[in-house]
Design an enzyme around this catalytic site. Structure first.
Site, short mmCIF file in Angstrom:
data_model
loop_
_atom_site.label_atom_id
_atom_site.label_comp_id
_atom_site.label_asym_id
_atom_site.label_seq_id
_atom_site.Cartn_x
_atom_site.Cartn_y
_atom_site.Cartn_z
N ASP A 13 -13.43 -1.21 -4.21
CA ASP A 13 -14.58 -1.12 -5.77
C ASP A 13 -15.33 -2.90 -6.62
OD1 ASP A 13 -12.18 0.38 -6.75
OD2 ASP A 13 -10.75 -1.42 -6.35
N LYS A 16 -19.43 0.01 -4.66
CA LYS A 16 -20.70 0.59 -3.71
C LYS A 16 -21.48 1.87 -4.22
CE LYS A 16 -16.44 0.26 -0.76
NZ LYS A 16 -15.94 -0.30 -1.86
N GLY A 40 -12.53 5.71 -5.44
CA GLY A 40 -13.38 6.51 -6.43
C GLY A 40 -14.40 6.12 -6.98
N HIS A 41 -16.05 6.14 -6.08
CA HIS A 41 -17.13 6.44 -6.38
C HIS A 41 -17.13 6.13 -7.72
CE1 HIS A 41 -17.06 5.30 -2.11
NE2 HIS A 41 -16.58 4.26 -2.13
N GLN A 223 -13.24 1.89 0.44
CA GLN A 223 -12.38 -0.39 0.36
C GLN A 223 -12.47 -0.71 1.17
OE1 GLN A 223 -10.93 3.77 1.86
NE2 GLN A 223 -10.40 4.33 0.12
P1 IMP Z 1 -3.85 3.44 0.34
O1 IMP Z 1 -4.58 3.88 0.37
O2 IMP Z 1 -3.53 4.90 -1.10
O3 IMP Z 1 -3.12 3.84 0.86
O4 IMP Z 1 -3.59 2.15 -0.67
C1 IMP Z 1 -3.35 1.51 0.15
C2 IMP Z 1 -3.38 0.34 -0.56
O5 IMP Z 1 -5.02 0.41 -0.83
C3 IMP Z 1 -3.37 -0.44 -1.93
O6 IMP Z 1 -3.91 -0.81 -2.77
C4 IMP Z 1 -4.68 0.38 -2.76
O7 IMP Z 1 -4.53 0.53 -4.48
C5 IMP Z 1 -5.45 -0.03 -2.33
N1 IMP Z 1 -6.92 1.19 -2.27
C6 IMP Z 1 -6.54 2.23 -1.36
N2 IMP Z 1 -8.53 3.08 -2.14
C7 IMP Z 1 -9.00 2.22 -3.01
C8 IMP Z 1 -9.70 2.00 -3.37
O8 IMP Z 1 -10.93 2.82 -3.54
N3 IMP Z 1 -10.39 0.80 -3.84
C9 IMP Z 1 -9.70 0.08 -4.09
N4 IMP Z 1 -8.13 -0.40 -3.56
C10 IMP Z 1 -7.71 0.57 -2.81
#
Ligand code: IMP
Length: 425
Positions: A13, A16, A40-41, A223
């Site tokens: 977040d 990017k 989510g971009h 991420q």
């Molecule tokens: P997962 O990727 O859905 O398995 O989530 C694992 C961890 O990564 C959690 O803490 C999510 O909130 C975090 N996370 C996954 N994708 C994002 C992103 O695009 N932005 C911020 N945090 C993310």
């Protein structure tokens, strides 16, 4: 523009999407290399706001080739929806969006398992996932039980899907969760595969040919470093490698194809989900950052945890990723602070830490050592040159660079395309 790898240097977040969008003008090919629809971009162009989860942000520029690399886990139904939404807004992906036939498929049972595990985990053991099935899909990939996008086009896929769904339903039953209907899975995948067929291809030769021909490539990370399965706050991480090292394995392009690494950092820090976060502010200052920075997840809408800039994290990210330049985003969110704090080290267990410890339990105990900077109490949005910013704002950005040993490349002072500007790239 040299081939540029852009990745998040905090917990995701970082903004990017906006920087990728900015750099996309000078790129011929934009490729995502890891993650899935957990990302989510958000990109704002004029009055239009786009949120992309799987499709590279470059799609918003006409004529750019966009690739979903082999390192991703793709939810086919989510991808169909994203493509249809783009078409409805007059953005045509046909012929320029390519999905790797090696990318793993996220199946409905992955999402069910993700949700069931989160629900059953005791407080303190929850990851706070996006529940998009990311962890179970990557686990199946590593266990060699995954299906790949190319497999969806195979006539024998229905049998495999039925067997796999039956196996997963046993696990779901053990967790006290409703089973997934195998017929519905087969139907859903058949429909999605028919729609996606023209997009699915072997992207490895496609990308390598583009590179050999001298076309400019932009690697779009999702991420962030602290969510990396190897380098992040394990186990409170995602299941892929958002770090620069993930770009080669996630695309099939060799390391020589990456000519520059641009790390994206917010001028403060946020995190969604569970896990240690040393500079977190559970007070009105944190709430102010959340409201002013509109810190709510683009994928799940969850409020993000907010805190001061953590130079220990940024320094560690710079080391792990080989960051050449920073893209600093959301400086404008700090416009009305009297004093702005930056964490320069941690203290825990009678020790001082200059880098991020491997253990999340240790990091959880770490107390930040802060250095204070005077705020500028003036608007920075609307500026397009570093020299025009208030002196204290310039001093703050310079301090972030000095504390991390990485020069400034790009600065962003607002959500619009026009409020991102290059300082030195
Ligand atoms: P997962 O990727 O859905 O398995 O989530 C694992 C961890 O990564 C959690 O803490 C999510 O909130 C975090 N996370 C996954 N994708 C994002 C992103 O695009 N932005 C911020 N945090 C993310």
């Amino acid at each position: 523009m040299p081939n540029t790898l852009l990745m998040g240097a905090q917990w995701g977040d970082e903004g990017k999407g906006k920087i990728v969008d900015y750099l996309s003008r000078d790129a011929d090919v934009v490729v995502r290399y890891q993650g899935g629809s957990n990302a989510g971009h958000t990109i704002e162009i004029g009055a239009e706001r786009y949120v992309l989860h799987l499709v590279p942000s470059g799609i918003l520029y006409p004529g750019k080739t966009c690739v979903i690399g082999n390192g991703l886990v793709v939810d086919p139904t989510a991808l169909v929806k994203e493509i249809k939404d783009l078409i409805a807004r007059d953005i045509a992906p046909a012929g320029r969006l390519h999905v790797s036939d090696r990318a793993q498929v996220v199946l409905p049972y992955h999402k069910a398992l993700d949700a069931a595990r989160e629900k059953r985990s005791a407080a303190g053991a929850k990851i706070g996932t996006t529940q998009r099935g990311i962890g179970p899909a990557y686990a199946d990939k590593a266990s060699r039980l995954g299906l790949r996008m190319g497999d969806l086009l195979d006539p024998g896929v229905a049998d495999v899907l039925r067997t796999r769904t039956t196996e997963k339903n046993r696990l779901l039953a053990d967790m006290g969760t409703d089973p997934v209907d195998a017929d519905a899975v087969i139907r859903e995948m058949r429909e999605a595969a028919a729609y996606l067929c023209p997009y699915v291809t072997d992207t490895v030769p496609l990308l390598n040919a583009a590179w050999r021909q001298g076309r400019t490539i932009l690697f779009e990370g999702a991420q962030g470093t602290m969510l990396d399965i190897d380098f992040g706050t394990y186990p409170f991480v995602t299941s892929s490698n958002p770090t620069s090292g993930g770009a080669c394995v996630g695309t099939g392009l060799p390391p020589q194809a990456v000519q520059r690494v641009l790390g994206v950092v917010k001028a403060y820090t946020t995190r969604v989900g569970e896990g240690p976060f040393p500079t977190e502010l559970n007070d009105p200052t944190g709430e102010h950052l959340r409201q002013r920075g509109r810190e709510f997840g683009a994928t799940t809408g969850r409020p993000r945890r907010c805190g001061w800039f953590d130079a220990v994290v940024a320094r560690y990210s710079a080391m792990v990723n080989g960051i050449d330049r920073w893209a600093v985003t959301k400086l404008d969110v700090l416009d009305d602070f009297e004093t702005i704090r930056v964490c320069v080290a941690y203290e825990a267990d009678g020790r001082r830490f200059e880098t991020v410890p491997a253990s999340s339990a240790v990091l959880q105990r770490c107390k930040p050592v802060y250095r204070d900077f005077p705020g500028w109490k003036a608007t920075t949005s609307g500026f397009t040159r570093l020299e025009d910013l208030p002196a204290n704002a310039r001093a703050y950005v310079k301090a972030l660079c000095d504390l991390t040993g990485v020069p400034l490349g790009v600065l962003s002072v607002g959500p619009q395309r026009a409020s991102t500007f290059v300082v030195d790239l």
